[in-house]
Design a protein around this motif. Structure first.
Motif, mmCIF file in Angstrom:
data_model
loop_
_atom_site.group_PDB
_atom_site.id
_atom_site.type_symbol
_atom_site.label_atom_id
_atom_site.label_comp_id
_atom_site.label_asym_id
_atom_site.label_seq_id
_atom_site.Cartn_x
_atom_site.Cartn_y
_atom_site.Cartn_z
ATOM 1 N N SER A 22 2.930 12.593 -9.019
ATOM 2 C CA SER A 22 1.703 11.808 -8.939
ATOM 3 C C SER A 22 0.477 12.725 -8.887
ATOM 4 O O SER A 22 0.561 13.879 -8.440
ATOM 5 C CB SER A 22 1.725 10.902 -7.703
ATOM 6 O OG SER A 22 1.889 11.668 -6.527
ATOM 7 N N ARG A 72 -1.457 -1.093 -3.911
ATOM 8 C CA ARG A 72 -2.617 -0.195 -3.936
ATOM 9 C C ARG A 72 -2.135 1.222 -3.678
ATOM 10 O O ARG A 72 -1.667 1.537 -2.587
ATOM 11 C CB ARG A 72 -3.648 -0.602 -2.894
ATOM 12 C CG ARG A 72 -4.896 0.287 -2.898
ATOM 13 C CD ARG A 72 -5.974 -0.237 -1.964
ATOM 14 N NE ARG A 72 -6.490 -1.522 -2.397
ATOM 15 C CZ ARG A 72 -7.440 -1.694 -3.318
ATOM 16 N NH1 ARG A 72 -7.981 -0.628 -3.902
ATOM 17 N NH2 ARG A 72 -7.859 -2.889 -3.640
ATOM 18 N N LEU A 73 -2.232 2.056 -4.696
ATOM 19 C CA LEU A 73 -1.755 3.439 -4.620
ATOM 20 C C LEU A 73 -2.922 4.387 -4.438
ATOM 21 O O LEU A 73 -3.895 4.334 -5.201
ATOM 22 C CB LEU A 73 -0.987 3.818 -5.889
ATOM 23 C CG LEU A 73 -0.579 5.278 -6.036
ATOM 24 C CD1 LEU A 73 0.432 5.651 -4.964
ATOM 25 C CD2 LEU A 73 -0.011 5.554 -7.418
ATOM 26 N N THR A 74 -2.811 5.230 -3.449
ATOM 27 C CA THR A 74 -3.790 6.286 -3.223
ATOM 28 C C THR A 74 -3.075 7.608 -3.228
ATOM 29 O O THR A 74 -2.137 7.820 -2.449
ATOM 30 C CB THR A 74 -4.512 6.101 -1.873
ATOM 31 O OG1 THR A 74 -5.122 4.808 -1.837
ATOM 32 C CG2 THR A 74 -5.583 7.172 -1.681
ATOM 33 N N VAL A 75 -3.497 8.487 -4.126
ATOM 34 C CA VAL A 75 -2.902 9.832 -4.221
ATOM 35 C C VAL A 75 -3.967 10.836 -3.791
ATOM 36 O O VAL A 75 -5.038 10.904 -4.394
ATOM 37 C CB VAL A 75 -2.423 10.133 -5.649
ATOM 38 C CG1 VAL A 75 -1.743 11.506 -5.690
ATOM 39 C CG2 VAL A 75 -1.483 9.055 -6.153
ATOM 40 N N THR A 76 -3.671 11.571 -2.746
ATOM 41 C CA THR A 76 -4.664 12.522 -2.213
ATOM 42 C C THR A 76 -4.352 13.966 -2.629
ATOM 43 O O THR A 76 -3.243 14.247 -3.108
ATOM 44 C CB THR A 76 -4.695 12.464 -0.690
ATOM 45 O OG1 THR A 76 -3.394 12.807 -0.183
ATOM 46 C CG2 THR A 76 -5.056 11.064 -0.216
ATOM 47 N N VAL A 80 0.270 5.520 0.192
ATOM 48 C CA VAL A 80 -0.577 6.706 0.234
ATOM 49 C C VAL A 80 0.334 7.910 0.142
ATOM 50 O O VAL A 80 1.276 8.033 0.927
ATOM 51 C CB VAL A 80 -1.412 6.777 1.527
ATOM 52 C CG1 VAL A 80 -2.282 8.037 1.521
ATOM 53 C CG2 VAL A 80 -2.275 5.533 1.689
ATOM 54 N N PRO A 132 -4.091 12.572 -8.295
ATOM 55 C CA PRO A 132 -5.170 11.747 -7.732
ATOM 56 C C PRO A 132 -5.704 10.708 -8.712
ATOM 57 O O PRO A 132 -6.065 9.594 -8.313
ATOM 58 C CB PRO A 132 -6.238 12.780 -7.354
ATOM 59 C CG PRO A 132 -5.458 14.005 -7.020
ATOM 60 C CD PRO A 132 -4.307 14.005 -8.002
ATOM 61 N N THR A 135 -8.273 -0.444 -12.385
ATOM 62 C CA THR A 135 -9.243 0.462 -11.795
ATOM 63 C C THR A 135 -10.632 -0.046 -12.127
ATOM 64 O O THR A 135 -10.820 -0.845 -13.054
ATOM 65 C CB THR A 135 -9.100 1.901 -12.337
ATOM 66 O OG1 THR A 135 -9.323 1.871 -13.768
ATOM 67 C CG2 THR A 135 -7.732 2.472 -12.062
ATOM 68 N N ASP A 162 -4.158 8.913 -10.615
ATOM 69 C CA ASP A 162 -3.263 7.760 -10.684
ATOM 70 C C ASP A 162 -3.620 6.705 -9.639
ATOM 71 O O ASP A 162 -3.046 5.605 -9.643
ATOM 72 C CB ASP A 162 -1.807 8.198 -10.459
ATOM 73 C CG ASP A 162 -1.343 9.224 -11.482
ATOM 74 O OD1 ASP A 162 -0.483 10.061 -11.129
ATOM 75 O OD2 ASP A 162 -1.838 9.195 -12.624
ATOM 76 N N SER A 163 -4.523 7.014 -8.757
ATOM 77 C CA SER A 163 -4.939 6.059 -7.725
ATOM 78 C C SER A 163 -5.494 4.802 -8.383
ATOM 79 O O SER A 163 -6.402 4.869 -9.224
ATOM 80 C CB SER A 163 -5.988 6.690 -6.808
ATOM 81 O OG SER A 163 -5.456 7.809 -6.128
ATOM 82 N N HIS A 208 0.853 -1.186 0.000
ATOM 83 C CA HIS A 208 0.000 0.000 0.000
ATOM 84 C C HIS A 208 0.889 1.236 0.000
ATOM 85 O O HIS A 208 1.946 1.248 0.632
ATOM 86 C CB HIS A 208 -0.900 0.037 1.247
ATOM 87 C CG HIS A 208 -1.766 -1.159 1.399
ATOM 88 N ND1 HIS A 208 -2.993 -1.266 0.795
ATOM 89 C CD2 HIS A 208 -1.581 -2.315 2.070
ATOM 90 C CE1 HIS A 208 -3.545 -2.428 1.106
ATOM 91 N NE2 HIS A 208 -2.705 -3.089 1.876
#
Lengths: 113, 109
Positions: A82, A109-113, A12, A84, A38, A86-87, A10
Motif C-alpha cells: 500500500s 475508509r482506507l488511510t495509508v500513512t 489505517v 499513501p 476520492t 491509495d487512501s 475503517h
C-alpha cells in the motif's frame, strides 16, 4: 435482506503493508463491482465480476491492486504494497444485471500513512 | 472514452428554494441512473431513466431524460434539510456505466 456488507469499515495502515478489503454481495446478485472514491477523482470503477469471473479490470490502477471472487458470496480487494496515495473510500456494490441499479455497501475508509 | 459531466459542482440554497442538477454525456446513453450520497454515507439508488424524453417524479424530485438521450436533470422542489448530500448521475453506453462527479447540495434552514 442485509444489503451489501463490507469490512472493515475503517483501515489505517502504514505504507508498504498489505491491505485486504472484503465484500459480501446481496444474495442472488450476479454482478459485483469495486469502486474507489476520492475528492480528486470522484467515483472510479476499479473492476467488476459477473458470476464470479472478472470481466473488466481496466480501472485497476496498478499491479499492486488485485481482486478475487472465489464464490458468489465473497470478494476481496487487495493492495500490496500500500501507498499513501491509495487512501480513499473503497465501495463494493452488487446488482442483478450489468446495467441494473447498483446496491452499495457502507464502504471501507482506507488511510495509508 | 465516455465522459459524463455534472453541473454545478456545488449548490447552496435556502430551505424552501428549488434545486436543479444537470448531467451531460459525450455519447448517447442507453439509460441513466441517479444516486444520492449523504455525507459520510454511500450512494443510494434513486431512479433509472431509459426512454427518450422520459420524465419521472418521486414526491418533490423530478427526473428528466433528454430527447437525444445525452443529458438528464434532477430537480428538487422546495428543498428541505433532509435533501442535503451529493447527487450523482451514472450514464450507460455500450454496457459500461460512468459516474458523473456529482453535485453537492447544502440547505440552509
Amino acid at each position: 435482506d442485509a444489503g451489501v456488507i463490507q469490512s472493515p469499515r475503517h483501515e489505517v495502515t502504514e505504507m508498504g503493508q498489505e491491505v485486504t478489503l472484503r465484500c459480501k454481495p446481496i444474495s442472488g446478485h450476479d454482478y459485483l463491482f469495486w469502486y474507489r472514491q476520492t475528492m480528486m477523482r470522484g467515483l472510479e470503477l476499479l473492476i467488476y465480476f459477473n458470476n464470479n469471473v472478472p470481466i473488466d479490470d481496466s480501472g485497476m490502477p496498478e499491479d499492486r491492486f488485485s481482486a478475487k471472487m472465489p464464490n458468489a458470496s465473497f470478494s476481496t480487494l487487495k493492495i500490496q504494497p500500500s501507498e499513501p496515495r491509495d487512501s480513499a473510500v473503497y465501495f463494493c456494490a452488487s446488482s442483478s444485471g450489468r446495467v441494473s441499479p447498483l446496491h452499495f455497501g457502507n464502504g471501507t475508509r482506507l488511510t495509508v500513512t | 472514452g465516455q465522459q459524463v459531466m455534472q453541473i454545478p459542482q456545488y449548490q447552496h440554497v435556502q430551505e424552501g428554494e428549488d434545486f436543479t442538477t444537470y448531467c451531460n454525456s459525450s455519447t448517447t446513453l442507453s439509460n441513466i441512473q441517479w444516486y444520492k450520497q449523504r455525507p459520510g454515507g454511500h450512494p443510494v439508488f434513486l431512479i433509472q431513466l431509459v426512454k427518450s424524453g422520459e420524465v419521472k417524479k418521486q414526491k418533490r424530485l423530478t427526473f428528466q431524460f433528454g430527447e437525444a438521450k445525452k443529458n438528464s436533470s434532477l430537480h428538487i422542489t422546495a428543498t428541505q434539510t433532509t435533501d442535503v448530500g451529493t447527487y450523482f448521475c451514472a450514464g450507460t453506453n455500450a454496457g459500461k456505466s460512468t459516474f458523473g462527479d456529482g453535485t453537492t447540495l447544502t440547505v440552509k434552514p
